[in-house]
Design a protein around this motif. Structure first.
Motif, short mmCIF file in Angstrom:
data_model
loop_
_atom_site.label_atom_id
_atom_site.label_comp_id
_atom_site.label_asym_id
_atom_site.label_seq_id
_atom_site.Cartn_x
_atom_site.Cartn_y
_atom_site.Cartn_z
N UNK A 108 -43.76 -25.97 -12.00
CA UNK A 108 -44.35 -24.77 -11.40
C UNK A 108 -45.10 -23.95 -12.45
N UNK A 109 -46.20 -23.40 -12.03
CA UNK A 109 -47.02 -22.58 -12.93
C UNK A 109 -46.88 -21.12 -12.55
N UNK A 110 -46.99 -20.21 -13.47
CA UNK A 110 -47.04 -20.40 -14.90
C UNK A 110 -45.67 -20.82 -15.43
N UNK A 111 -45.66 -21.26 -16.68
CA UNK A 111 -44.44 -21.84 -17.25
C UNK A 111 -43.48 -20.84 -17.89
N UNK A 112 -43.82 -19.53 -17.96
CA UNK A 112 -42.93 -18.65 -18.73
C UNK A 112 -41.51 -18.61 -18.16
N UNK A 113 -41.37 -18.63 -16.85
CA UNK A 113 -40.02 -18.60 -16.28
C UNK A 113 -39.21 -19.83 -16.64
N UNK A 114 -39.83 -20.98 -16.55
CA UNK A 114 -39.11 -22.22 -16.85
C UNK A 114 -38.87 -22.36 -18.36
N UNK A 115 -39.77 -21.83 -19.17
CA UNK A 115 -39.54 -21.80 -20.62
C UNK A 115 -38.26 -21.01 -20.93
N UNK A 116 -38.13 -19.86 -20.28
CA UNK A 116 -36.95 -19.01 -20.51
C UNK A 116 -35.68 -19.71 -20.05
N UNK A 117 -35.72 -20.33 -18.88
CA UNK A 117 -34.54 -21.04 -18.38
C UNK A 117 -34.16 -22.19 -19.31
N UNK A 118 -35.17 -22.90 -19.83
CA UNK A 118 -34.88 -24.02 -20.73
C UNK A 118 -34.26 -23.51 -22.03
N UNK A 119 -34.77 -22.41 -22.55
CA UNK A 119 -34.17 -21.79 -23.73
C UNK A 119 -32.70 -21.44 -23.46
N UNK A 120 -32.46 -20.82 -22.30
CA UNK A 120 -31.10 -20.42 -21.95
C UNK A 120 -30.19 -21.64 -21.81
N UNK A 121 -30.69 -22.70 -21.20
CA UNK A 121 -29.91 -23.93 -21.09
C UNK A 121 -29.61 -24.49 -22.48
N UNK A 122 -30.66 -24.64 -23.31
CA UNK A 122 -30.47 -25.21 -24.65
C UNK A 122 -29.50 -24.38 -25.48
N UNK A 123 -29.53 -23.08 -25.32
CA UNK A 123 -28.61 -22.22 -26.07
C UNK A 123 -27.17 -22.67 -25.86
N UNK A 124 -26.76 -22.81 -24.62
CA UNK A 124 -25.39 -23.24 -24.34
C UNK A 124 -25.15 -24.69 -24.66
N UNK A 125 -26.12 -25.54 -24.36
CA UNK A 125 -25.97 -26.98 -24.57
C UNK A 125 -25.81 -27.30 -26.05
N UNK A 126 -26.47 -26.51 -26.89
CA UNK A 126 -26.40 -26.74 -28.33
C UNK A 126 -25.23 -26.00 -28.99
N UNK A 127 -24.39 -25.35 -28.19
CA UNK A 127 -23.19 -24.71 -28.74
C UNK A 127 -23.29 -23.22 -28.94
N UNK A 128 -24.40 -22.62 -28.57
CA UNK A 128 -24.55 -21.18 -28.68
C UNK A 128 -24.08 -20.49 -27.42
N UNK A 129 -24.49 -19.25 -27.26
CA UNK A 129 -24.09 -18.50 -26.05
C UNK A 129 -24.52 -19.22 -24.77
#
Length: 117
Positions: free
Chosen positions: A32-53
Motif C-alpha cells: 500500500x502507498x505511501x509506505x510510511x505507515x508500513x515502514x513504521x509497523x516494520x520498525x515496530x515488528x523488528x524492534x521486538x523480533x530482534x529482542x528490543x521493546x
C-alpha cells in the motif's frame, strides 16, 4: 545491533531498496502507498523480533505473521524479492558479521514460512 536507531535504519533501508530496485518490482507493487505507515509497523515488528521493546505487540497484539499475510499471494518469487531487499539492508546496516549472518538466517526462515501458494 546498535539499539533503536539501527533497527529503524534497517527497516527504512529495507523499504528504500524495495522502492528503487528493479529486482523487487513485483513486491513493491503489492504494498500500500505511501509506505510510511508500513515502514513504521516494520520498525515496530523488528524492534521486538530482534529482542528490543515489543512495540508492535503493544500496539497491535501478537504479530501472527502468517495469518496477516494469508490475504496476499506469497510465492517463492515474492519471498526471494523480499529477501533481496532485506539482504541489501542487512549488508549496509549491520556491521558485525556474525550478527548479520544470524539475522539473515533467522529472517530467511521466517520469510520462507510466509509462502502460502
Amino acid at each position: 545491533m546498535g539499539g533503536e536507531a539501527k533497527v529503524r535504519q534497517l527497516a527504512d533501508r529495507f523499504y528504500d531498496v524495495m522502492e528503487t530496485a528493479p529486482e523487487a518490482k513485483e513486491l513493491y507493487a503489492i504494498h500500500p502507498q505511501p509506505l510510511h505507515g508500513i515502514r513504521q509497523k516494520f520498525f515496530e515488528f523488528l524492534s521486538g523480533w530482534l529482542g528490543g521493546p515489543p512495540l508492535f505487540e503493544q500496539k497491535y497484539g501478537h504479530p501472527r505473521l502468517r495469518a496477516r499475510h494469508l490475504p496476499f499471494t506469497v510465492n517463492q518469487q515474492l519471498r526471494d524479492q523480499w529477501m533481496f531487499c532485506m539482504n541489501k539492508a542487512l549488508d549496509e546496516v549491520v556491521e558485525h558479521e556474525l550478527l548479520r549472518e544470524g539475522i539473515r538466517q533467522s529472517i530467511g526462515q521466517l520469510a520462507s514460512h510466509m509462502i502460502n501458494c
